[in-house]
Design an enzyme around this catalytic site. Structure first.
Site, mmCIF file in Angstrom:
data_model
loop_
_atom_site.group_PDB
_atom_site.id
_atom_site.type_symbol
_atom_site.label_atom_id
_atom_site.label_comp_id
_atom_site.label_asym_id
_atom_site.label_seq_id
_atom_site.Cartn_x
_atom_site.Cartn_y
_atom_site.Cartn_z
ATOM 1 C CG ASN A 1 35.100 41.519 39.500
ATOM 2 O OD1 ASN A 1 34.809 41.135 40.730
ATOM 3 N ND2 ASN A 1 35.478 41.090 38.596
ATOM 4 C CG HIS B 1 37.126 32.951 37.473
ATOM 5 N ND1 HIS B 1 37.643 34.214 37.887
ATOM 6 C CD2 HIS B 1 37.947 31.952 37.746
ATOM 7 C CE1 HIS B 1 38.968 33.934 37.993
ATOM 8 N NE2 HIS B 1 39.217 32.598 38.217
ATOM 9 C CG HIS B 2 35.367 37.571 42.182
ATOM 10 N ND1 HIS B 2 34.757 38.624 41.783
ATOM 11 C CD2 HIS B 2 35.326 37.447 43.632
ATOM 12 C CE1 HIS B 2 34.474 39.538 42.897
ATOM 13 N NE2 HIS B 2 34.572 38.638 43.638
ATOM 14 C CB CYS B 3 37.928 37.219 35.897
ATOM 15 S SG CYS B 3 37.233 35.827 34.668
#
Length: 353
Positions: free
Chosen positions: A237, A48-50
């Site tokens: 990120n 997941h991008h989190c």
């Protein structure tokens, strides 16, 4: 089933990508896909991008693999690993209160940065300056002023801008990096410019075959890493973005490459004129629940043609490891990075061994 070809591999990857991550488990999955021709083995990792961005995903891959054909000897941990305990409701409330307490300070800092960079922000968002025109009037105009570069024009309606469904398609190919560098040197552009031009040519041909090519050029959103040297090797990120015209309305590929180079140059100048964390702060300042709902409303309004689109497609170029890597004595023959959108974004990467 053996012996699988590339089309079967891409279909298998598409099926895996179409399944949302299980929210009751840690938000990552790793697949080993066997049965390929010549005893190749594929590995697909979905995160997941989190948790990570593309750069940290590539660093994770390099960390998990070996630098020599002989596998590393990994010593057992000195003590058993234990996960962090699940936070209680009280702890979650206290975390929320602490976060809200810092909101005024964050808001003041964000407002100060935004005011200081207001002219640059205005130009980056495509609001050109006309003599004697106020900033409010410029913001109310739907289209940028004529003197602005096409790098800032709104995106046209296209078949790519539709409501996102769970269904996925995945395809891959390869091209010699030496050929890309040869074109780069001949035209005085960058490797990224050539990659953008390759994508623009493929998109133009795809849309032409379906008689869906817009008269205006497609606009791409390009993720940009804003990691500092001190942040190398960290997770999370550290990503901003910029938009640039793909000039898909230009038939000649050489002219298209030259125009993309100019659009990317202007987009980089506009992006570099802003503080690296300003756009990130904008995204993080709003409460996640409010931001998520606002994003859905904006996306649906744009799809329904009620407002201009910010971009048509995402083009991402992340270099893989710059040194040989191995997995259990095998060396990868290809490496792929992709983004797949669900309610949130996830990053997937993998290779064939």
């Amino acid at each position: 089933p053996p012996t699988g070809d590339n089309r079967q591999l891409s279909e298998q990857v598409a099926r895996i990508e179409a399944r949302p991550l299980d929210r009751n488990r840690p938000l990552w999955e790793l697949y080993v896909i066997e049965g390929l021709a010549e005893r190749y083995v594929a590995q697909l990792t979905k995160i997941h991008h989190c948790a990570i961005d593309g750069v940290s995903g590539a660093e994770i891959l390099a960390t998990l693999l070996d630098l020599t054909p002989e596998p590393r000897k990994v010593d057992p941990p000195r003590r058993a690993w234990r996960p962090e305990p699940r936070p209680t409701d009280v702890e979650m409330v206290l975390r929320g209160v602490w976060s809200v307490a810092g909101t005024p300070r964050k808001g003041f800092r964000l407002a100060r940065q935004a005011i200081r960079n207001l002219p640059t922000l205005s130009r980056s968002l495509g609001f050109g300056e006309l003599p004697g025109e106020s900033l409010i009037n410029r913001a109310l105009r739907r289209r940028p002023a004529p003197m602005l570069s096409e790098a800032s024009t709104p995106a046209p309606q296209s078949l790519f801008n539709c409501e996102i469904t769970p269904h996925r398609r995945f395809a891959f190919g390869s091209l010699s990096l030496d050929e890309v560098k040869q074109i780069k040197q001949q035209r005085g552009v960058t490797v990224n410019d050539v990659v953008m031009a390759l994508c623009a040519g493929a998109l133009r041909r795809y849309l032409e075959e379906r008689r869906e090519l817009p008269a205006d050029p497609l606009v791409a959103m390009v993720p940009v890493s804003i990691r500092t040297e001190e942040q190398q090797g960290s997770f999370g990120n550290q990503v901003s973005s910029m938009t640039a015209s793909l000039h898909t309305h230009v038939a000649d590929p050489i002219q298209r490459l030259d125009r993309i180079h100019e659009s990317m140059r202007i987009a980089k100048e506009q992006h570099q004129a802003l503080p690296a964390t300003l756009l990130q702060d904008f995204a993080q300042f709003a409460p996640p629940a409010v931001a998520a709902r606002a994003a859905r409303v904006i996306a649906r309004a744009a799809v329904a043609r009620w407002m201009d689109l910010p971009f048509n497609v995402v083009v991402s170029n992340i270099p893989g490891p710059q040194f040989p890597i191995y997995g259990l004595g095998s060396r990868p023959v290809s490496y792929t990075h992709l983004r797949a959108h669900e309610t949130k974004t996830r990053i997937s990467f993998g290779g064939v061994w």
